[in-house]
Design an enzyme around this catalytic site. Structure first.
Site, short mmCIF file in Angstrom:
data_model
loop_
_atom_site.label_atom_id
_atom_site.label_comp_id
_atom_site.label_asym_id
_atom_site.label_seq_id
_atom_site.Cartn_x
_atom_site.Cartn_y
_atom_site.Cartn_z
N LYS A 137 0.86 -1.18 0.00
CA LYS A 137 0.00 0.00 0.00
C LYS A 137 0.90 1.24 0.00
O LYS A 137 1.95 1.24 0.65
CB LYS A 137 -0.88 -0.04 1.26
CG LYS A 137 -1.95 1.03 1.35
CD LYS A 137 -2.80 0.80 2.61
CE LYS A 137 -3.94 1.78 2.76
NZ LYS A 137 -4.76 1.49 3.96
N SER A 219 -9.53 1.25 2.88
CA SER A 219 -8.71 2.10 2.05
C SER A 219 -7.59 1.34 1.33
O SER A 219 -6.94 1.91 0.45
CB SER A 219 -8.08 3.21 2.92
OG SER A 219 -7.21 2.67 3.89
N SER A 243 -10.01 -1.02 6.99
CA SER A 243 -9.31 -0.79 5.72
C SER A 243 -8.55 -1.99 5.15
O SER A 243 -8.13 -1.95 3.99
CB SER A 243 -8.34 0.39 5.85
OG SER A 243 -9.04 1.60 5.69
#
Ligand SMILES: *[C@@H]1O[C@H](CO)[C@@H](O)[C@H](O)[C@H]1NC(C)=O
Ligand SMILES: *[C@@H]1O[C@H](CO)[C@@H](O)[C@H](O)[C@H]1NC(C)=O
Ligand SMILES: *[C@@H]1O[C@H](CO)[C@@H](O)[C@H](O)[C@H]1NC(C)=O
Ligand SMILES: *[C@@H]1O[C@H](CO)[C@@H](O)[C@H](O)[C@H]1NC(C)=O
Ligand SMILES: *[C@@H]1O[C@H](CO)[C@@H](O)[C@H](O)[C@H]1NC(C)=O
Ligand SMILES: *[C@@H]1O[C@H](CO)[C@@H](O)[C@H](O)[C@H]1NC(C)=O
Ligand SMILES: CC(=O)N[C@H]1CO[C@H](CO)[C@@H](O)[C@@H]1O
Length: 572
Positions: A137, A219, A243
């Site tokens: 990420k 996310s 997330s």
């Protein structure tokens, strides 16, 4: 003898049926006969990849070439090689379905893979992850010498130089993993404002590979998308509240949200020191467990990690097919959400789990569920923490070309670069930033923090486990935002596995800018427990996964399935 023989026939027939129905579906229109030994990259497990590397069927360089969009320029300008290099990510990231899962590829991935291939030949693999590509990420820092940015998707941090790898990235690197690239995400891990999941200024709007223009959730959106369709072996995500678990479920994956303090957050662009945690997103419980084993552990750069026991378990030892036998699970129905299709699939999973020898207490409501549902303490804690923690992160950077130093600067940066960050009509909001900027660390903050611990732990997950004498809590992982809130404010772990898919007769909602619900969208099943109970949760999740194998019951939509496979690059 007779019995053994018929069992052999049965296995043979099953393998044949699997090849015909699953195998062919996985590689649409592709001739696999001459490369039967090569794993299909849509689904290849880490163990399969490792075994192929060990047998010399392919190299880590081959894997990176298939998975990577790049290096072509410096290495070889042959047109055929170019095709292979740009292959899987190039097919779907900015072309075709434009999934926008990946922000940057690691310019050093190929040379690192080559070095790891040479090392394997000389001295053997360092770990189960030696030579395996992993996507990170874009809030997880990597050494600038790799040539990648770490920006949480924002232009405000473009070109910033972190002092070192995030500890989780360093651990992967030390284990011999290839850091393949950075995944798109909801910008600032969905803390800038009221924006669609999967949007960032730098990466644009990511979408789910199970329905065109569908919400990928977030996310950790790109980590989920990229792993779902085999743009990487697996990925790291981070979770503050949902997330990892939510995009894992939406993208048909296994996600592990570790206890806060199990994995180091040093070098991870933060929301809240009290709730952030880094974990794996993978296509199987086994893959996720292998990664968690490597990224866990105490770290002097993150003192929360000293709350965990000194020795990190080998989470691969938790993979027991009969792992649900004799286990007691509870179902807090007040937190199950309202989606009838999900609840029906969830109800069916409870029967499967009972069939595997577990006792399911249903209902097993949180004694103070109403209070948890009504509480707004989490907002106070996250807003206040973000302002402090993001400033700390930026102050640790060696260089910040944009000159931002704190949250006030980030707000001003977005206004000054509205064309890149506050893009109309869908992406203009930064209300969360503005709300967070308006906080101070005061008595109300400490009261909110204490209330969250009490509500989430003592009167929440721990209280419920004790009241019903449970080993863990079971819930659908979509539509359980309130239950995730309990695990979020408690800092407690969740392991999610694929549970099912929205049926074909569901009406797709309008794109605004992404589609919230549509036929075929995956959803997951969550096992939640007390602090540092990951080993047990993995055991339960593995037993359920092995009994159901839900992931392969539905594939991504055809355009979102990359066609390039290992056989297209080996020896080219
Ligand atoms: C970051 O992104 C910029 C602009 O895309 C690029 O030029 C640079 O090489 C990247 N990496 C680093 C470490 O700045
Ligand atoms: C970590 O260190 C900080 C500052 O040094 C301290 O305030 C905090 O209580 C420590 N946290 C833990 C969980 O030990
Ligand atoms: C799910 O199970 C609960 C408890 O047994 C039941 O009340 C509910 O009607 C079921 N819902 C669906 C959609 O099957
Ligand atoms: C915080 O939690 C406490 C305890 O449940 C509650 O009394 C209070 O109203 C909550 N505060 C907010 C802002 O929700
Ligand atoms: C800032 O906080 C104060 C007091 O907490 C509140 O009255 C005010 O409305 C807030 N302003 C904004 C812009 O959120
Ligand atoms: C949709 O299909 C499911 C079976 O997959 C069925 O149970 C359900 O009643 C159908 N719903 C509608 C609205 O037709
Ligand atoms: C690897 C890759 O495709 N990155 C792209 C991500 O999205 C931005 C914005 O569209 C592009 O500039 C990158 O090339």
């Amino acid at each position: 003898m007779q019995k053994v023989f018929s069992r052999f026939i049965l296995v043979f027939v099953l393998v044949l049926v699997y090849q015909v129905f699953v195998g062919s579906a996985l590689v649409p229109g592709q001739d696999v006969s001459s490369h039967a030994a090569l794993p299909d990259l849509y689904e290849a497990s880490i163990a399969e990849l490792q075994s192929g590397l060990e047998q010399g069927l392919f190299t880590s360089v081959d894997l990176v070439k298939v998975d990577s969009t790049f290096c072509i320029h410096s290495l070889d300008n042959d047109q055929n090689v170019r095709q292979a290099y740009f292959a899987r990510i190039d097919e779907v990231n900015l072309q075709g379905p434009t999934l926008r899962a990946v922000i940057e590829m690691n310019p050093s991935a190929l040379s690192q893979a080559a070095a790891l291939d040479a090392e394997r030949k000389a001295t053997g693999p360092r770990s189960a992850l030696h030579g395996i590509p992993i996507l990170l990420k874009d809030n997880i820092a990597t050494e600038a010498s790799d040539g990648m940015n770490t920006t949480a998707g924002s232009f405000a941090l473009l070109g910033s130089i972190p002092p070192r790898d995030a500890t989780v990235a360093a651990k992967l690197r030390a284990a011999g993993a290839v850091l393949l690239g950075k995944a798109n995400l909801s910008e600032w891990a969905h803390f800038r404002g009221n924006l669609a999941s999967g949007f960032s200024g730098r990466g644009g709007q990511a979408t789910c590979p199970y329905f065109p223009q569908a919400d990928p959730s977030g996310s950790s959106s790109g980590s989920g998308i990229g792993t779902a369709i085999g743009l990487t072996a697996a990925a790291l995500g981070s979770e503050t509240d949902g997330s990892i678990i939510s995009p894992s479920s939406r993208n048909n994956l296994v996600g592990i949200k570790p206890t806060v303090g199990r994995t180091s957050r040093a070098g991870v662009i933060p929301i809240s020191v009290h709730q952030d945690t880094v974990g794996p997103m993978a296509r199987s419980v086994a893959d996720a467990a292998a990664i968690l084993t490597i990224i866990s552990g105490r770290d002097p750069l993150d003192n929360f990690t000293f709350a965990q026991p000194p020795v990190v378990p080998d989470f691969s030892k938790a993979l027991k097919p009969n792992g649900l036998k004799g286990v007691r699970l509870g179902v807090p129905r007040l937190f199950q959400g309202s989606d009838k299709n999900i609840i029906a699939a969830f109800n069916a999973s409870i029967e499967i789990i009972r069939g595997l020898g577990a006792t399911v207490v249903d209902p097993a409501e949180f004694p103070d569920a109403e209070e948890i549902l009504a509480s707004n303490n989490e907002t106070i804690v996250l807003d206040t923490d973000f302002k402090v923690d993001v400033k700390n992160y930026i102050s640790g950077l060696l260089k910040v070309p944009t000159g931002v130093t704190d949250l006030a600067d980030l707000i001003a940066f977005n206004i000054a670069h509205a064309d890149e960050e506050l893009i109309p009509p869908f992406y203009t909001d930064q209300s969360e930033f503005i709300e967070a900027e308006n906080t101070t660390v005061d008595a109300a903050y400490y009261a909110a923090l204490a209330a969250d611990k009490d509500l989430g732990q003592t009167r929440g997950i721990d209280g419920t486990l004790k009241k019903f004498n449970l080993d863990a809590i079971l819930l659908p992982s979509e539509g359980t935002s309130f239950a995730r809130v309990a695990a979020a404010i408690a800092g407690y772990p969740i392991v999610a596995v694929p549970l099912g898919f929205q049926p074909d007769n569901v009406t797709a909602t309008a794109a605004d800018p992404v589609i919230e619900n549509a036929p075929g969208l995956p959803f997951g099943l969550a096992f939640m427990g007390t602090a540092f109970s990951e080993f047990d949760l993995i055991t339960y999740a593995f037993a359920y996964e092995q009994a159901t194998h839900t992931r392969l019951k539905r594939l991504a939509y055809p355009a979102a399935i990359p066609k390039t496979q290992l056989q297209d690059v080996i020896g080219k």
